[in-house]
Design a protein around this motif. Sequence first.
Motif, PDB file in Angstrom:
ATOM      1  N   TYR A  13      10.801  43.407  33.249  1.00  0.00           N
ATOM      2  CA  TYR A  13       9.962  42.433  33.991  1.00  0.00           C
ATOM      3  C   TYR A  13      10.696  41.511  34.444  1.00  0.00           C
ATOM      4  CZ  TYR A  13       5.997  45.214  31.887  1.00  0.00           C
ATOM      5  OH  TYR A  13       5.544  46.435  31.662  1.00  0.00           O
ATOM      6  N   GLU A  14      11.991  41.042  33.795  1.00  0.00           N
ATOM      7  CA  GLU A  14      12.923  39.898  34.179  1.00  0.00           C
ATOM      8  C   GLU A  14      13.482  40.277  35.374  1.00  0.00           C
ATOM      9  OE1 GLU A  14      14.562  37.298  30.779  1.00  0.00           O
ATOM     10  OE2 GLU A  14      14.859  39.476  30.453  1.00  0.00           O
ATOM     11  N   LYS A  15      13.733  41.521  35.720  1.00  0.00           N
ATOM     12  CA  LYS A  15      14.464  42.072  36.728  1.00  0.00           C
ATOM     13  C   LYS A  15      13.523  42.035  38.203  1.00  0.00           C
ATOM     14  CE  LYS A  15      17.049  45.034  34.076  1.00  0.00           C
ATOM     15  NZ  LYS A  15      17.283  46.147  33.556  1.00  0.00           N
ATOM     16  N   LYS A  16      12.291  42.059  37.715  1.00  0.00           N
ATOM     17  CA  LYS A  16      11.349  41.956  38.950  1.00  0.00           C
ATOM     18  C   LYS A  16      10.647  40.815  39.562  1.00  0.00           C
ATOM     19  CE  LYS A  16       9.997  46.755  37.678  1.00  0.00           C
ATOM     20  NZ  LYS A  16       8.824  47.881  37.427  1.00  0.00           N
ATOM     21  N   GLY A  17      10.875  39.750  38.594  1.00  0.00           N
ATOM     22  CA  GLY A  17      10.382  38.401  38.883  1.00  0.00           C
ATOM     23  C   GLY A  17      10.333  37.392  37.788  1.00  0.00           C
ATOM     24  N   GLU A  18       9.833  36.116  37.736  1.00  0.00           N
ATOM     25  CA  GLU A  18      10.249  35.323  36.961  1.00  0.00           C
ATOM     26  C   GLU A  18       9.113  35.706  35.611  1.00  0.00           C
ATOM     27  OE1 GLU A  18       9.550  30.523  36.106  1.00  0.00           O
ATOM     28  OE2 GLU A  18       8.622  31.273  37.978  1.00  0.00           O
ATOM     29  N   LEU A  19       9.827  35.691  34.446  1.00  0.00           N
ATOM     30  CA  LEU A  19       9.099  35.937  33.251  1.00  0.00           C
ATOM     31  C   LEU A  19       8.605  34.667  32.354  1.00  0.00           C
ATOM     32  CD1 LEU A  19       8.049  38.307  31.346  1.00  0.00           C
ATOM     33  CD2 LEU A  19      10.464  38.227  30.446  1.00  0.00           C
ATOM     34  N   LEU A  20       7.531  34.607  32.044  1.00  0.00           N
ATOM     35  CA  LEU A  20       6.807  33.562  31.502  1.00  0.00           C
ATOM     36  C   LEU A  20       6.423  33.934  30.080  1.00  0.00           C
ATOM     37  CD1 LEU A  20       5.046  31.844  34.222  1.00  0.00           C
ATOM     38  CD2 LEU A  20       7.452  31.235  33.359  1.00  0.00           C
ATOM     39  N   CYS A  21       6.350  33.331  28.632  1.00  0.00           N
ATOM     40  CA  CYS A  21       6.050  33.815  27.787  1.00  0.00           C
ATOM     41  C   CYS A  21       5.074  32.728  27.097  1.00  0.00           C
ATOM     42  CB  CYS A  21       7.155  34.218  26.827  1.00  0.00           C
ATOM     43  SG  CYS A  21       6.553  34.991  25.297  1.00  0.00           S
ATOM     44  N   LEU A  22       4.023  33.061  26.885  1.00  0.00           N
ATOM     45  CA  LEU A  22       2.842  32.044  26.075  1.00  0.00           C
ATOM     46  C   LEU A  22       2.398  32.505  24.695  1.00  0.00           C
ATOM     47  CD1 LEU A  22       2.559  31.873  29.297  1.00  0.00           C
ATOM     48  CD2 LEU A  22       0.305  31.361  29.140  1.00  0.00           C
ATOM     49  N   SER A  23       2.011  31.530  24.201  1.00  0.00           N
ATOM     50  CA  SER A  23       1.594  31.959  22.945  1.00  0.00           C
ATOM     51  C   SER A  23       0.258  32.805  23.006  1.00  0.00           C
ATOM     52  CB  SER A  23       1.198  30.733  21.863  1.00  0.00           C
ATOM     53  OG  SER A  23      -0.254  30.066  22.763  1.00  0.00           O
ATOM     54  N   ASP A  24      -0.199  33.568  21.917  1.00  0.00           N
ATOM     55  CA  ASP A  24      -1.254  34.441  22.055  1.00  0.00           C
ATOM     56  C   ASP A  24      -2.657  33.605  22.645  1.00  0.00           C
ATOM     57  OD1 ASP A  24       0.310  36.649  21.460  1.00  0.00           O
ATOM     58  OD2 ASP A  24      -0.520  36.929  19.497  1.00  0.00           O
ATOM     59  N   VAL A  25      -2.703  32.708  21.565  1.00  0.00           N
ATOM     60  CA  VAL A  25      -3.960  31.925  22.175  1.00  0.00           C
ATOM     61  C   VAL A  25      -4.054  31.313  23.683  1.00  0.00           C
ATOM     62  CG1 VAL A  25      -5.371  29.557  21.606  1.00  0.00           C
ATOM     63  CG2 VAL A  25      -4.285  31.177  19.779  1.00  0.00           C
ATOM     64  N   LEU A  26      -2.930  30.693  24.134  1.00  0.00           N
ATOM     65  CA  LEU A  26      -2.518  30.198  25.313  1.00  0.00           C
ATOM     66  C   LEU A  26      -2.655  31.517  26.321  1.00  0.00           C
ATOM     67  CD1 LEU A  26      -2.390  27.527  26.883  1.00  0.00           C
ATOM     68  CD2 LEU A  26       0.009  27.779  26.562  1.00  0.00           C
ATOM     69  N   PHE A  27      -2.472  32.393  25.962  1.00  0.00           N
ATOM     70  CA  PHE A  27      -2.191  33.583  27.020  1.00  0.00           C
ATOM     71  C   PHE A  27      -3.986  34.110  27.146  1.00  0.00           C
ATOM     72  CE2 PHE A  27      -2.447  38.045  28.198  1.00  0.00           C
ATOM     73  CZ  PHE A  27      -1.662  38.169  29.232  1.00  0.00           C
ATOM     74  N   THR A  28      -4.566  34.082  25.811  1.00  0.00           N
ATOM     75  CA  THR A  28      -5.892  34.562  26.065  1.00  0.00           C
ATOM     76  C   THR A  28      -6.756  33.568  26.987  1.00  0.00           C
ATOM     77  OG1 THR A  28      -5.755  35.545  24.061  1.00  0.00           O
ATOM     78  CG2 THR A  28      -8.017  34.965  24.829  1.00  0.00           C
ATOM     79  N   SER A  29      -6.378  32.137  26.895  1.00  0.00           N
ATOM     80  CA  SER A  29      -7.100  31.052  27.684  1.00  0.00           C
ATOM     81  C   SER A  29      -6.840  31.266  29.088  1.00  0.00           C
ATOM     82  CB  SER A  29      -6.822  29.761  27.174  1.00  0.00           C
ATOM     83  OG  SER A  29      -5.317  29.431  27.836  1.00  0.00           O
ATOM     84  N   VAL A  30      -5.873  31.964  29.669  1.00  0.00           N
ATOM     85  CA  VAL A  30      -5.731  32.199  31.036  1.00  0.00           C
ATOM     86  C   VAL A  30      -6.283  33.451  31.672  1.00  0.00           C
ATOM     87  CG1 VAL A  30      -3.529  30.635  31.016  1.00  0.00           C
ATOM     88  CG2 VAL A  30      -3.204  32.957  30.921  1.00  0.00           C
ATOM     89  N   CYS A  31      -6.672  34.343  30.870  1.00  0.00           N
ATOM     90  CA  CYS A  31      -7.001  35.528  31.086  1.00  0.00           C
ATOM     91  C   CYS A  31      -8.548  35.593  31.428  1.00  0.00           C
ATOM     92  CB  CYS A  31      -6.483  36.762  30.101  1.00  0.00           C
ATOM     93  SG  CYS A  31      -4.948  36.930  29.867  1.00  0.00           S
ATOM     94  N   ASP A  32      -8.880  36.445  32.233  1.00  0.00           N
ATOM     95  CA  ASP A  32     -10.351  36.742  32.832  1.00  0.00           C
ATOM     96  C   ASP A  32     -10.926  37.925  31.758  1.00  0.00           C
ATOM     97  OD1 ASP A  32     -11.025  34.878  34.514  1.00  0.00           O
ATOM     98  OD2 ASP A  32     -10.726  36.163  36.332  1.00  0.00           O
ATOM     99  N   THR A  33      -9.949  38.821  31.382  1.00  0.00           N
ATOM    100  CA  THR A  33     -10.397  39.823  30.431  1.00  0.00           C
ATOM    101  C   THR A  33     -10.890  39.522  29.161  1.00  0.00           C
ATOM    102  OG1 THR A  33      -8.176  40.595  29.907  1.00  0.00           O
ATOM    103  CG2 THR A  33      -9.306  41.833  31.770  1.00  0.00           C
ATOM    104  N   GLU A  34     -12.012  40.283  28.534  1.00  0.00           N
ATOM    105  CA  GLU A  34     -12.521  40.063  27.233  1.00  0.00           C
ATOM    106  C   GLU A  34     -11.292  40.146  26.126  1.00  0.00           C
ATOM    107  OE1 GLU A  34     -16.056  41.472  24.475  1.00  0.00           O
ATOM    108  OE2 GLU A  34     -16.556  41.002  26.617  1.00  0.00           O
ATOM    109  N   ASN A  35     -10.635  41.277  26.283  1.00  0.00           N
ATOM    110  CA  ASN A  35      -9.527  41.569  25.447  1.00  0.00           C
ATOM    111  C   ASN A  35      -8.268  41.887  25.981  1.00  0.00           C
ATOM    112  OD1 ASN A  35     -11.373  41.876  22.847  1.00  0.00           O
ATOM    113  ND2 ASN A  35     -12.210  43.731  23.995  1.00  0.00           N
TER     114      ASN A  35
END
Length: 94
Positions: free
Chosen positions: A65-87
């Motif tokens: 993914y780093e080769k295809k665009g900027e790669l950002l890593c979020l904590s699991d809790v923070l990642f869940t907060s920016v997602c629309d999906t339930e799981n």
Amino acid sequence: MKRIESRDNKWVKRLNGLKIKKNRDKEGVFVAEGLRFISEVPAGWEVEAFVVSDSFAGENDISIYEKKGELLCLSDVLFTSVCDTENPQGILAV
């Protein structure tokens, strides 16, 4: 890979804003959540950024993914907060 840990980060604020269709239309972008949807993004389309959770990064080879665009890593809790999906699967693309 850029590590993001704050809810006040510009990327976190932007991702939360992109949950609203009006904002996605205004920017001319969409968010693909999950490996299946990311794999279906047409080859000619530009991926601005890949966002992964800590657990996804720990369990998968994210170097592709780093080769295809900027790669950002979020904590699991923070990642869940920016997602629309339930799981969330731990990866999304803008």
